[in-house]
Write a protein that holds these residues in place. Structure first.
Motif, short mmCIF file in Angstrom:
data_model
loop_
_atom_site.label_atom_id
_atom_site.label_comp_id
_atom_site.label_asym_id
_atom_site.label_seq_id
_atom_site.Cartn_x
_atom_site.Cartn_y
_atom_site.Cartn_z
N ILE A 170 0.84 -1.22 0.00
CA ILE A 170 0.00 0.00 0.00
C ILE A 170 0.86 1.26 0.00
O ILE A 170 0.67 2.16 -0.81
N VAL A 171 1.81 1.34 0.94
CA VAL A 171 2.54 2.61 1.13
C VAL A 171 3.90 2.64 0.43
O VAL A 171 4.53 3.70 0.35
N ASN A 226 9.52 2.16 1.18
CA ASN A 226 10.19 3.28 1.86
C ASN A 226 9.34 3.93 2.95
O ASN A 226 9.84 4.75 3.71
N ASN A 227 8.08 3.61 2.96
CA ASN A 227 7.19 4.22 3.94
C ASN A 227 6.69 3.21 4.97
O ASN A 227 5.68 3.44 5.64
N PHE A 228 7.39 2.12 5.06
CA PHE A 228 7.07 1.10 6.05
C PHE A 228 8.31 0.88 6.92
O PHE A 228 9.42 0.79 6.42
N ILE A 233 -5.26 1.16 4.32
CA ILE A 233 -4.66 0.66 5.57
C ILE A 233 -5.75 0.37 6.60
O ILE A 233 -5.76 -0.68 7.26
N VAL A 234 -6.68 1.32 6.74
CA VAL A 234 -7.75 1.16 7.73
C VAL A 234 -8.61 -0.06 7.38
O VAL A 234 -8.96 -0.87 8.25
N PRO A 294 1.43 6.58 5.10
CA PRO A 294 0.69 6.69 3.83
C PRO A 294 0.91 8.06 3.19
O PRO A 294 1.16 9.03 3.88
N ARG A 295 0.79 8.09 1.87
CA ARG A 295 1.06 9.33 1.14
C ARG A 295 -0.22 10.04 0.71
O ARG A 295 -0.20 11.19 0.31
#
Lengths: 549, 549
Positions: free
Chosen positions: B77-78, B81-83, B129-130, B120-121
């Motif tokens: 999902i993210v 790099n965003n995890f 995510i939710v 998240p972006r």
């Protein structure tokens, strides 16, 4: 549009008081300007004999269904003298002041009366009634000033109308905190007199002021004529006590707090769906009438008036308490009804290029400290003049104030003469205001021979309300159908043009069909969950209020 | 209490930044007045080597429990790099800025870290995510500025810390409506610079201003230093978009409305329990720094200062934006820390009978139209002088403003030197204010060698807040136990003396044990029902936030 009161004439006309605004013993007649206006606008010649007089018996089709066991228990709680189930009281408690309710009552029809009316004398009695009704799944419809214009007092599922008129005590004026605590059934004038006598005001003057109560103000989230300065009821109210089917909730009058989602706010605008409001604490302000400043302005057009209003609200120098701008047609009708049309001042205004059906009247009253009211008046004047206003002075405001509550009376007289008249109102951000005004006006004007009066009566930094009055001769063949179609269409135009479903009347069962679109499906589901948690048996003002079960 | 910044010194100290306030590369040192004060008050000699430096590895006892399947889906999902699920990021996201969290982090302990961190972006990614977490019943803890002082960011049930730092766009400045719409992760200084550059201000300056976000402001229902004029966040915010497990709720920025209980208000102070706030619309005001007026006063005692403050708030002539009154001990410490003790001005004040440990400093700043700020300053001056104040002028205010955000930095330096320091705050009606102040002061003073600094920083017509700072040497044997006992006792004293559990910090998991007493059993049940309706699986910031499941 002043009225002539004649005492006594209708004292034997008991049925009229079921819907009549104000003292049932008084008859209001149109003054000669209003009568002339009626003839000019609609070709209606004033008739001494009202059409649809509404003085015949109301035949309730719906029979009482409360078992004797319940009736007896209710009587035991409130006493025989505070229990009613006559057709008269059932009819009287089964409607508010919505045009269609009144029209139908005049035709002898009250569609959704309660089975009985109880008038508890204490919060303890309210609790007992709520417990009893919850146990037996009997609907309760809280009732107080009877000024609802949203069908919120109807009992589509029958049940008990709980009239709060006996909870009428002012409990405490706290001069340190500048708050007043009162039982829910205290009427506007009683509270205001109590406060004025002690140098304070509540600052809440809805048009229904004379016949509305502090509990109703909170339940409907109303706004008074001076709301721009004093705030709406959600800004004035600080705490509330509510008897719900699950028990009593009493919130605390903190000046502010951060203790989760504010439970107190759940009851603001709750319209009886969560419980019976029994007590409220309101802010009060120091007040001396002689300290107030006031004036009026005429603007060349509605756009300039709106711009000035917005600039004043966003000016960072304070704001008027009473702040009102009439659109061109309402301004024009004000001139005509007050006999100003063709007067020297009218001629003068035309000469300096403030033309009829373009020019707009603005009213300003500032309360508070006398240095402040003078200071702010100067600032307001400066912004108004920069926006092409001509100052028309105090007398215009005083004239308005004299009749500030009387258009509520006027409707009965107009209906007597066969005139359909009703109102809708909305809140809108500044950038959408003129578009919405035009769209609503276009819609109203599509209907032949219809007057469209619009004003802003509550202004904010980020937007304002719009208040729509429409008026035309009744449809002789099908007034009910015709009105309903027209009214429904107008609220849809408002909704589509980014106006809220209401600014201060509330939703009730009137515009509830649009609630899902207004707050979203999930929003409405959340409101239902809130209701279900405090009212699991669905007894509190059930049957469509706010679009809920 | 100004600080000396030294660049670079701690750049290799990565663990310290987990709890440190401000730029992790900067070290703050106490200035010489503060160092002297420390020695005089507590006999603590400034040490170049911090006690509890907090630069050792934090060993997370709690292991990650997210299945690889979920981890992979979150990464999908993210983006990789965003995890994050390193111990460092888990620890950093598992605490806020509550003293005890920081103390324990210094000791190498983070009790309730999340299993992973996602950034998240877009709102769409938040929704995904939710949805995913809701399906798998994985807790989500919304995280943004990380300035919570209520344990609201901890993850007692594990799960995912949802860091909103990438939702950082300012979406619209609407100059007609005077509103700004921004994504939830926009930080205070970014928003304020954007607005200032265009002639506006948001007016919200919490002490955490530099490290808090617009979404967090709404979630915590915060208050800024200028809240007396601009309002708390519940007065500034107009609309919100929230991603809940049941779907998205987007409220409309009406200036006011009466469409049932206000769904928007459910999210003010919701502290992450209902969903993830992704977007907010806030009021903005026109602002030019040079138009503001300011001054300060010294009062002979706290009572006179409070009375003047109350009279100004109830005066009906406007109100200051920034309005602050320090109690005698805080005033005294201000004098000492700024090196004013024993100065000519100090001697002069004593001469005219403003005595140490009795006298109280009041700060006033008025924003807005320049005519208004001058007018109001005169009125404020008049009331202050009537209440025995001596005007101490602008420079005192400017001095305060220079360090308006720095006591947040100061705590790290004081803790380095072995000082325990924390704050609690409350809202209270005027009639209970002095009683509460005395009771809380008595309580704090029972503890040996403890300083009690109290101020009012947010005033209302009907009451004010009280902000308590306490400070003493750390307990060498059992600092954790000692602090917890003392802190818990103080909040109980506040609660028993009619103060709210919080005015603007919120509840989180810190004072949640008193929520049932604060809002009542039925009130808390109603909050739980509201949560259950939007979050039926109980994934949103679960485990005690606001006293809920």
């Amino acid at each position: 549009m002043t009225l002539v009161h004649k005492e006594g004439k209708m004292s034997n006309n008991t049925y009229r008081q079921i819907y009549k605004w104000g003292d049932p013993k008084k008859e209001e007649k149109l003054n000669h300007h209003a009568a002339e206006f009626l003839e000019k606008s609609f070709g209606i010649k004033e008739s001494p004999k009202p059409q649809l007089p509404g003085d015949t018996d109301i035949a309730l089709k719906r029979k009482k269904t409360l078992p004797a066991k319940i009736t007896n228990k209710l009587k035991a709680i409130v006493g025989e003298n505070n229990f009613f189930d006559s057709d008269f009281e059932r009819a009287r408690h089964g409607i508010g002041r919505f045009y269609m309710e009144i029209l139908q009552a005049r035709m002898g029809n009250v569609e959704n009366p309660p089975d009985a009316v109880v008038c508890p004398r204490t919060q303890e009695e309210v609790l007992q009634i709520v417990k009893l009704c919850n146990e037996w799944k009997i609907p309760i419809i809280p009732f107080a000033g009877n000024s609802s214009v949203t069908k919120a007092l109807q009992a589509p599922k029958g049940g008990v109308s709980l009239d709060l008129k006996n909870l009428n005590k002012i409990l405490e004026l706290n001069e340190t905190n500048t708050t007043v605590t009162a039982e829910a059934g205290v009427f506007g004038p009683v509270l205001e007199k109590f406060l004025n006598d002690r140098g304070y005001t509540c600052g809440h003057f809805p048009q229904s002021f004379e016949f509305s109560t502090v509990g109703g103000w909170v339940a409907a989230k109303g706004a008074g004529q001076a709301s721009t300065g004093y705030g709406k009821m959600e800004d004035i109210a600080l705490a509330v006590t509510v008897v719900t089917p699950e028990g009593i909730i009493e919130t605390k009058p903190y000046p502010a707090a951060s203790i989760g989602p504010d439970i107190f706010k759940f009851f603001l605008g709750s319209e009886g769906i969560l419980g019976v409001i029994t007590k409220v604490t309101l802010k009060v302000r120091k007040y001396k009438a002689e300290d107030s400043s006031m004036t009026s302005f005429i603007f060349p057009d509605f756009e300039s008036g709106c711009k000035a209003m917005r600039e004043i609200m966003q000016g960072g120098f304070g704001k008027p308490h009473f702040f009102r701008l009439q659109d061109p047609e309402e301004t024009d009708i004000s001139f005509r009804m007050s006999g100003k049309e063709g007067s020297i001042s009218d001629k003068f205004l035309k000469l300096i290029r403030y033309y009829p059906m373009k020019r707009c009247l603005m009213y300003v009253i500032i309360d508070g400290d006398p240095d402040y009211t003078k200071f702010l008046l100067k600032k307001v004047r400066k912004v108004a003049k920069r926006n092409k206003a001509f100052e028309t002075g105090k007398s215009v405001v005083n004239k308005w104030l004299e009749q500030r509550y009387s258009s509520a009376y006027l409707r009965d007289s107009l209906m007597d003469q066969g005139v359909m008249i009703d109102t809708l109102e909305t809140a809108v951000t500044w950038d959408n205001l003129l578009g919405l005004w035009k769209a609503a006006r276009d819609y109203v004007k599509q209907k032949q021979n219809t007057l469209s009066l619009v004003h802003i009566s509550h202004a904010y930094e980020n937007g304002a309300n719009l208040y729509f009055i429409f008026m035309c001769p009744m449809d002789a063949k099908d007034e009910v159908g015709e009105f309903n179609k027209f009214h429904k269409g107008l609220i849809e135009v408002i909704h589509k043009n980014n106006g809220s479903l209401s600014h201060h009347h509330g939703i009730g069962r009137l515009t509830s069909h649009l609630m899902k679109e207004e707050v979203g499906e999930l929003g409405l589901k959340t409101l239902q969950a809130l209701k279900d948690s405090l009212d699991p048996n669905g007894i509190m003002n059930p049957g469509g209020t706010l679009g809920l079960k």
